[in-house]
Write a protein that holds these residues in place. Structure first.
Motif, PDB file in Angstrom:
ATOM      1  N   ALA A   1      40.042  72.504  80.715  1.00 47.96           N
ATOM      2  CA  ALA A   1      40.330  72.936  79.347  1.00 47.96           C
ATOM      3  C   ALA A   1      39.475  72.183  78.338  1.00 47.96           C
ATOM      4  N   ARG A   2      39.300  70.867  78.537  1.00 44.54           N
ATOM      5  CA  ARG A   2      38.482  70.077  77.610  1.00 44.54           C
ATOM      6  C   ARG A   2      37.033  70.532  77.626  1.00 44.54           C
ATOM      7  N   ALA A   3      36.509  70.826  78.818  1.00 45.53           N
ATOM      8  CA  ALA A   3      35.124  71.292  78.910  1.00 45.53           C
ATOM      9  C   ALA A   3      34.959  72.637  78.205  1.00 45.53           C
ATOM     10  N   LEU A   4      35.914  73.527  78.395  1.00 48.57           N
ATOM     11  CA  LEU A   4      35.825  74.834  77.755  1.00 48.57           C
ATOM     12  C   LEU A   4      35.991  74.708  76.243  1.00 48.57           C
ATOM     13  N   GLU A   5      36.854  73.806  75.818  1.00 46.67           N
ATOM     14  CA  GLU A   5      37.034  73.582  74.383  1.00 46.67           C
ATOM     15  C   GLU A   5      35.738  73.061  73.754  1.00 46.67           C
ATOM     16  N   ARG A   6      35.054  72.145  74.442  1.00 44.65           N
ATOM     17  CA  ARG A   6      33.774  71.621  73.938  1.00 44.65           C
ATOM     18  C   ARG A   6      32.734  72.732  73.865  1.00 44.65           C
ATOM     19  N   LEU A   7      32.712  73.588  74.876  1.00 40.99           N
ATOM     20  CA  LEU A   7      31.760  74.701  74.874  1.00 40.99           C
ATOM     21  C   LEU A   7      32.044  75.617  73.689  1.00 40.99           C
ATOM     22  N   HIS A   8      33.302  75.962  73.483  1.00 38.21           N
ATOM     23  CA  HIS A   8      33.663  76.847  72.379  1.00 38.21           C
ATOM     24  C   HIS A   8      33.334  76.214  71.028  1.00 38.21           C
ATOM     25  N   ALA A   9      33.539  74.910  70.905  1.00 38.89           N
ATOM     26  CA  ALA A   9      33.232  74.231  69.644  1.00 38.89           C
ATOM     27  C   ALA A   9      31.745  74.352  69.322  1.00 38.89           C
TER      28      ALA A   9
END
Length: 283
Positions: A113-121
């Motif tokens: 989830a953290r990796a995907l959140e960083r990508l989305h940011a």
């Protein structure tokens, strides 16, 4: 990629690498779908090869550069050669960094989830023209409606799939969710566990839509660790994505091993989800 094209595609990757001064004496096939992914040795470079009409490769290269410059968790292009698309013998070839897998390879839902959140940011800061996620849904709808392309699909299943795709596309659209640039298919097969951390690959599926559409491709536990998720929308997106990937399995040209068996299993899973959550797929 068609079996008959694979030898030519491999040869195109080898000749491209060699012409750029990379040592290529051996090739390992990593993945074969609409494009061929290869590991070139001993230079240790990943080559992605697709028919020349597959011009989305240029978009993928440009986007990968922008995201990497923004510090997003994406695989990098091969630094020893110019970052561009190479054309050879009817194919486009792109060259990427090869990463050694981390140990252990298992990814926790929170890290995912953290990796995907960083990508989305990082993606929120970019303004690039991309298709809307509903265009992917429309592709699935056209495939369901085309009996020549899906000859083995029973009439009742065809109607169920078509109704589900149409209804969920409408329902999610009417939610009025915030939309942004998305990966498009951030499933575990497109996430590398490396010594540099988690890295997403295969950016050609990028589209615009709610973040829940991306989360619908990840394991269910990931959504619980992603902040600000609308879980009703996520549940609808999960069923929509399931309907889409089920549709691909009935394509007469689908090459996924055991694809037809999966298509049958996923139809049953879809019906169970519709019954469990009371979705009205006739809308």
């Amino acid at each position: 990629m068609r079996t008959s094209e694979v030898p030519r595609a491999v040869a195109a990757a080898v000749s491209t690498g060699s012409s750029l001064g990379l040592a290529v004496d051996d090739v390992i096939v990593l993945h074969d779908s609409n494009k061929l992914t290869l590991r070139l040795l001993p230079c240790d470079v990943v080559a992605r090869v697709a028919p020349v009409a597959h011009q989305v490769a240029r978009f993928e290269v440009e986007l990968a550069q922008l995201l990497a410059e923004s510090g997003c968790p994406v695989a990098a292009l091969e630094p020893r050669v110019e970052p561009r698309v190479h054309e050879r013998d009817g194919f486009v070839v792109t060259l990427w960094t090869s990463y050694e897998p981390a140990t252990p390879r298992q990814v926790s839902p929170a890290d995912y989830a953290r990796a995907l959140e960083r990508l989305h940011a990082g993606m929120r800061r970019l303004h690039v023209p991309t298709p809307h996620f509903t265009e992917r849904v429309e592709q699935a709808q056209r495939l369901v409606a085309n009996r020549d392309r899906t000859p083995a699909l029973a009439d009742t299943d065809r109607a169920f799939l078509g109704d589900t795709l149409r209804s969920l596309r409408r329902v999610i659209g009417e939610r009025g969710c915030a939309e942004q640039l998305l990966h498009g298919e951030p499933h575990p097969g497109n996430l590398l566990t490396t010594a540099s951390g988690l890295l997403f690959i295969d950016l050609e599926t990028c589209c615009r839509g709610p973040v829940e559409f991306d989360l619908a491709h990840a394991p269910e536990e990931v959504g619980a660790h992603y902040p600000g998720v609308d879980h009703d929308v996520l549940r609808e997106c999960r069923l929509l994505v399931l309907a889409m990937i089920t549709t691909w399995r009935w394509d007469r040209d689908d090459r996924l091993p055991n694809g037809r068996r999966l298509g049958t299993e996923w139809l049953s899973r879809m019906r169970a989800a519709v019954d469990r959550h009371g979705f009205d797929t006739r809308g």
